[in-house]
Enzyme design. Sequence first.
Site, PDB file in Angstrom:
ATOM      1  CG  PHE A   1      -1.679  -1.362   1.195  1.00 45.77           C
ATOM      2  CD1 PHE A   1      -2.739  -1.481   0.380  1.00 45.77           C
ATOM      3  CD2 PHE A   1      -1.328  -2.407   2.449  1.00 45.77           C
ATOM      4  CE1 PHE A   1      -3.559  -2.815   0.718  1.00 45.77           C
ATOM      5  CE2 PHE A   1      -2.032  -3.528   2.590  1.00 45.77           C
ATOM      6  CZ  PHE A   1      -3.303  -3.514   1.618  1.00 45.77           C
TER       7      PHE A   1
ATOM      8  CD  GLN B   1      -6.099  -1.004  -7.974  1.00 43.44           C
ATOM      9  OE1 GLN B   1      -6.172  -1.389  -6.806  1.00 43.44           O
ATOM     10  NE2 GLN B   1      -5.497  -0.193  -8.624  1.00 43.44           N
TER      11      GLN B   1
ATOM     12  CD  GLU C   1      -2.558   6.194  -4.743  1.00 48.30           C
ATOM     13  OE1 GLU C   1      -2.900   5.693  -3.698  1.00 48.30           O
ATOM     14  OE2 GLU C   1      -1.750   5.357  -5.297  1.00 48.30           O
TER      15      GLU C   1
END
Length: 745
Positions: A251, A645, A712
Amino acid sequence: MSNTTAFDGVVGDRMNRVDGRLKVTGAAKYSAEYQIPGLVHSALVGSTITKGRIKSIDTKAAERAPGVLAVITHLNSPKVPGFAAKTNPDEPPAIGQPLRVFYDDKILFNDQPIAIVVADTLERARYAARLVKVQYTPEEHRTHFEANKQRGFLPTQAKRNPKSAQNDYDRGQKDGYQTAPVKLEAEYVHTSEMHNPMELQSIIAHWEAPDRLTVYDKVQAVKGTQKAFAKDWGLPEENVKVIATFVGGAFGNGLHNWPHETAAIIAAKVTNRPVKLMLTREQMFTMVGYRPYTWQRIGIGATPDGKLVGITHESVGQTSTYEEFTESTLQQTRMMYTSPNVSTRYRILGLDISTPIWMRGPGEATGAFALESAMDELAHLLNLDPIEFRLRNYTEKDPDNGKPWSTKYLKECYQMGAERIGWNKRQMKPGSVRDGDWFVGYGMGVGTFGANRRGAKASARLLANGNVVLRSATTDIGPGTGTVMVQIAADALGMPAEKISFELGNSTFPEAPSQGGSATVASVGSAVVAASTALKQKLQQLGGASFASAKPEEIRINGGQITLASNAAAKVSYADLMKQNGGQEVEVIAEAKPGNERQQYSMYSFSVHFAEVRVHALTGEVRVSKMVSCADAGTIANQKTAGSQMIGGAVGGIGMALTEGAVMDHRFGRYVTKDLADYHVPVHADAPHIDVAFVNKPDLLVDPMGTKGIGEIAIIGVAPAITNAIFNATGKRIRELPVTPDKLI
């Protein structure tokens, strides 16, 4: 990594992962799983104080333990050439300089690596590590953020560069919100979150020659790691090889090189053996970064009809005393909403802890918690629906720099998400909806992140059997990079996906940036398009007269030959092509770089997250009962992997909002949450059904595929969506994360 299973699919399809079978059968090889002749094991010894000096270190018992090959400390470690000493003691902390492991007797944080033990088995290495005896001269430490917040300072890079985004910023009137008829001032606290991917941080270091180093390492940047270790050891870059074919989740902690990596490299040099080092779960909390504890204050004001007058956003984020870590906590405040007056102030606070690092959505996720919470609070004061309030302050161009957006479909995200979550059921008065013992509430939050693209290279090779192999030195931390690159190449080459493979995770491959900052598909995908086009052009040149006037997009590679879409009679076999190529398989390398569009347009991805929560009236337990995440991220290359995602980001946001938070005992400067029993990452029971929706409209100004990053924005805005929903359910506004039940009772 390569495609080993037949798949159909081009850009936009829900193509299965090309490495899926390798992973589920255990055939995928991660950094600690390589078998090298002569391999030995190691274990780190960490300091038990937080600040001070090592008075003495006794390694005799460890050295005499069975199977031990070496015990290395600052007293006997070979010097790392790149660990230059500071000549000026008043020089500020380094920018991007990791801890210099085994460099001197200083202790800068608790559990700092102070020794490494090498043995013939892991068990013997760990046993011997417990035999190392250390005496310290402790000094008073500072680890308590709130007690030291006033010590925050402007980052050195901002002092050196007046144009730095970390500098103080004013648009319009400074602190202009204070003139608004309706205004709000509030403080928000985001405690530290720790990196806990499935795969622990690990490395195998192997000096194949005194000047030739190979590492099998869990990293997000094989080229960046190659450059860093080459610089540290004074080697030519080509003499350092980094392998990271598979990465078991990351991450952001793989974007930096950490002390344990250099410790393993030192151990390999001392023993002249390949050395494996894998951190323990406890060491993951102290040695490989974390999302920094951050304090924020927002002053925000508007007219009675909901037009923003001004926003002031201040932030202090923690860093270590030896390295300055910064992130973009305030960027979303500068560009998300139309406000004539915006002021931002960013400071960092050096504490006696290890260095933080970017964690998914980095500073933007932290900043969005404060900004999107404040927007919700002000909407409540104005008696406006939170979506309507945002629409009244919607920006048609970037207010930070005046540039038009490359594309922006945020309004579509609002609409899709509101319909799917059932926003019409939301009541303006908090606490109005109840289901038995549970209060029900709805909230939303907006996220944005730069639609980044960097230069990258890729190679494409046509094999004798008609398959095409592409290579690039990128990595895959889990999103399905190899799969999407195969899809992009299938589109660009006009050939079946099952005939294409994509190899990555090796520093000997063509240059590629790190997998971070939501830029991989735009960067490496563009290089794949360039390499595919270059391969067609090369085949066109080798094909002879009948191909001379053809366009590359007309060339078809299939059935043992190349043909023309416009002329089926024109054909050349692979054997003839390779004969024309001097008997070699046809291979090209191509580079793709962003153009000057970025000087003309402002490029961002956008997301809106909606949450339905239930809060138990007696216990304060919070359950996220439904989530909807909507994204404006250009062309969606693979609906399945992109959806995953977004779901993963939403789950991470649930952790940020409700469960994750490191707790330190400041008497000792040591974390008491140091495993997955005490540090609560969200599990299946914490995650509801998560509905994902994409606008799926291309942005061809960003890259030739029309894609924009989603890694993100999948998490940015999730935490405030949940905390805003908690307020709507209960009327209680919690401004410190995580929102544990005790804060609601």
